[in-house]
Enzyme design. Structure first.
Site, mmCIF file in Angstrom:
data_model
loop_
_atom_site.group_PDB
_atom_site.id
_atom_site.type_symbol
_atom_site.label_atom_id
_atom_site.label_comp_id
_atom_site.label_asym_id
_atom_site.label_seq_id
_atom_site.Cartn_x
_atom_site.Cartn_y
_atom_site.Cartn_z
ATOM 1 N N SER A 101 0.616 -38.690 -89.402
ATOM 2 C CA SER A 101 -0.082 -37.691 -90.215
ATOM 3 C C SER A 101 -0.079 -38.063 -91.690
ATOM 4 O O SER A 101 0.833 -38.730 -92.180
ATOM 5 C CB SER A 101 0.563 -36.317 -90.044
HETATM 6 N N1 SAH Z 1 3.973 -35.799 -85.956
HETATM 7 C C1 SAH Z 1 3.363 -37.105 -86.038
HETATM 8 C C2 SAH Z 1 1.880 -37.039 -85.797
HETATM 9 C C3 SAH Z 1 1.536 -37.532 -84.451
HETATM 10 S S1 SAH Z 1 -0.171 -37.369 -84.014
HETATM 11 C C4 SAH Z 1 3.703 -37.716 -87.394
HETATM 12 O O1 SAH Z 1 4.745 -37.416 -87.916
HETATM 13 O O2 SAH Z 1 2.960 -38.509 -87.908
HETATM 14 C C5 SAH Z 1 -0.059 -36.144 -82.750
HETATM 15 C C6 SAH Z 1 0.757 -36.473 -81.547
HETATM 16 O O3 SAH Z 1 0.645 -35.379 -80.657
HETATM 17 C C7 SAH Z 1 0.318 -37.709 -80.758
HETATM 18 O O4 SAH Z 1 1.375 -38.617 -80.688
HETATM 19 C C8 SAH Z 1 -0.031 -37.152 -79.378
HETATM 20 O O5 SAH Z 1 0.315 -38.006 -78.308
HETATM 21 C C9 SAH Z 1 0.795 -35.879 -79.360
HETATM 22 N N2 SAH Z 1 0.362 -34.854 -78.402
HETATM 23 C C10 SAH Z 1 -0.889 -34.470 -78.083
HETATM 24 N N3 SAH Z 1 -0.869 -33.499 -77.153
HETATM 25 C C11 SAH Z 1 0.454 -33.243 -76.885
HETATM 26 C C12 SAH Z 1 1.140 -32.357 -76.009
HETATM 27 N N4 SAH Z 1 0.486 -31.509 -75.198
HETATM 28 N N5 SAH Z 1 2.486 -32.377 -75.991
HETATM 29 C C13 SAH Z 1 3.187 -33.229 -76.794
HETATM 30 N N6 SAH Z 1 2.596 -34.094 -77.629
HETATM 31 C C14 SAH Z 1 1.242 -34.110 -77.688
#
Ligand code: SAH
Length: 218
Positions: free
Chosen positions: A69
């Site tokens: 993010s």
């Molecule tokens: N928090 C992260 C951002 C990751 S992007 C950071 O610090 O940069 C969002 C993430 O959500 C992805 O890795 C994706 O695989 C995950 N995701 C999507 N749907 C999800 C679900 N139902 N349960 C858990 N994770 C999920």
């Protein structure tokens, strides 16, 4: 060698400082959130080829079609979620590479970070090992179901966009608890849900862009 002491670490201290100045200019006011952002080396969460861009205010690819993010969005969501109070026991849904979990760990008593893609969870685990954060627990699970075993939570933060609020989540908030999540498809807005003794209130906030929340695990 500890990442902070390596060559990139020296550069990172300066560029991280600039990142914090920019967050301040862009309107992040909570000093505790700024301190937490300053404490976490973002470059260790991205591929080496992207490390020089780690402190730009932009999302970057982390593989498997997912992104780390944007720093402003991480800071803004945590500031809104905290609302000047303690984060307490926090659930993060969508841990990805673990960056936001590391920021939350600076502010929360306990962080439960859930990720649906096992390969990303392995990366998060490896990244977080460097930082030794005993209050972070990582789980491979579908976060759209919340994490019933560890509920109730004082705060819940979702890093992937759903079309509507996943049914299980509001009920896993403690009374006085807060949930922040992006809602929508192509056009997304942040939504803050607060639980009080009479029920729930919902507030719509900034326009944002997140990867979609997907059901099931892989
Ligand atoms: N928090 C992260 C951002 C990751 S992007 C950071 O610090 O940069 C969002 C993430 O959500 C992805 O890795 C994706 O695989 C995950 N995701 C999507 N749907 C999800 C679900 N139902 N349960 C858990 N994770 C999920």
């Amino acid at each position: 060698m500890k990442p902070e002491l390596s060559g990139i670490g020296m550069t990172s201290q300066r560029t991280r400082g600039r990142m914090i100045e920019r967050l301040r200019e862009d309107g992040i006011r909570d000093e505790r959130v700024l301190a937490a952002m300053a404490a976490v080396p973002r470059h260790i969460f991205v591929e080496e080829a992207l490390a020089s861009r780690a402190y730009e205010d932009t999302a970057l690819p982390i593989g498997l079609k997912q992104t780390i993010s944007q720093p402003f969005v991480v800071a803004r969501m945590i500031e809104l979620l905290a609302a000047g109070r303690e984060l307490g026991k926090t659930l993060e849904i969508g841990a990805g590479c673990g960056y936001q979990a590391a920021v939350l760990a600076q502010l929360a008593k306990d962080v439960y970070a859930v990720e649906r893609i096992a390969q990303l969870l392995d990366k998060a685990r490896a990244n977080l090992r460097h930082l030794r954060l005993p209050n972070v627990r990582l789980k491979h699970a579908d976060g759209s179901l919340g994490l019933a075993d560890a509920a109730p939570f004082d705060t819940i933060i979702v890093a992937a966009a759903a079309m509507r609020v996943p049914e299980a989540l509001p009920g896993q908030l403690a009374v006085g608890g807060r949930l922040i999540l992006p809602l929508g498809g192509a056009d997304q807005t942040l939504c803050l849900i607060e639980r009080n003794s009479r029920g729930f209130t919902e507030t719509r906030l900034d326009a944002v862009r997140f990867v979609p929340l997907v059901a099931g695990v892989e």
